[in-house]
Design a protein around this motif. Sequence first.
Motif: not given
Length: 417
Positions: A17-18, A20-21, A25, A234
Amino acid sequence: MARIVMKFGGTSVANIERIRNVAAHVKREVEAGNEVAVVVSAMAGATNQLVAWCRELSPMHDAREYDAVVASGEQVTAGLLAIALQDAGVSARSWQGWQIPLKTDAAHGSARIADIDGNLLIERMSQGQVAVVAGFQGIAPDNRIATLGRGGSDTSAVAIAAAVKADRCDIYTDVDGVYTTDPRIVPNARRLERVSFEEMLEMASLGAKVLQVRSVELAMVHNVRVFVRSSFDAPDAPQAGPGTLPPGTLICDEDEIVEQQVVTGIAYSKDEAQVTLRRVADKPGVAASIFGPLAAANINVDMIVQNVAPGGAHTDVTFTVPVGELDRAMKVLEEARGEIDYEDLQGARDVVKVSVIGIGMRSHAGVASKAFKALAERGINIRVIATSEIKISVLIDAAYTELAVRTLHSVYGLDAA
């Protein structure tokens, strides 16, 4: 359009998940028209596990094979992030250190960067491809993978930024910038918008954990502007920080800082131990007889104070070493007792170094006296003092750490309004 190197640490890439974050960015910067390279660490906990396996198999493992094992953590992250970017519609390719190549010296496990040829990365970036580089690693003269020591991905990122002539190196961490001191001790510590290279170098070496010391050294030498920001913001958050940058701290040349504070921050380090030699014969060469054997044993010495006894026949010498090196330092000095000629040797672990840092100290008098007076009023005894142009460090009893940090932070007006 700018050329940017983005670096993401272990907590930023801790799971899918991170990752993908992180890809989001990176995609934001690509869509803004920037040329981008990304440097990644291993996923949180991965390196510790790899190191533990090496030690479990053999406490005296071969350093070259150790490097082959621990470098795999960053390689996994680089490949996963490249896949995530491709899935998000961004052209990307992963790179290992040897493919660039990032050349190091022969010190496996703690290698230093010798040279980087950034031409191939520049060519791919100019074609719109994101280069996802495995940090913390390069290739040694023996043609084997070499790692740069813990925290080495920061150094990789700054070195690559210098090699590709990047406009900025963005270091994404689990904090949103550099603060005037540790917010866990002083809740109203302020985030700094800009910090000079020299100040950041002092803060990093004196206990601040935001950046690795060697990465700051490289940034200062090559004048690479470094921007520290949070990876947990975000990806589409408003850009409103220093100038046109988002919230964070810009580490830059002193000339870019218009309003220079007298004191920028308060740092502390618990990684200190005190060594005292009592009644050392006061004669020419005594300092060399003490610190020569320590240097030969690769033990770093920091703060030093010498007190000559009345009559001048004897002196006491006190200094600090890393707490993990205390036992070894004591053994080296015991073995050299005949040459040094001292009566007693004492060591203490219950100490902490607290430092006041600021480029404004160069042109302001009374900064040190203000610190000493404030500590004295709180009943805090100073064991050792060390100073430079832009810092004052004091060694105190560890029990007074939080009180000292809060006191100095307040007395220099660093508390948030």
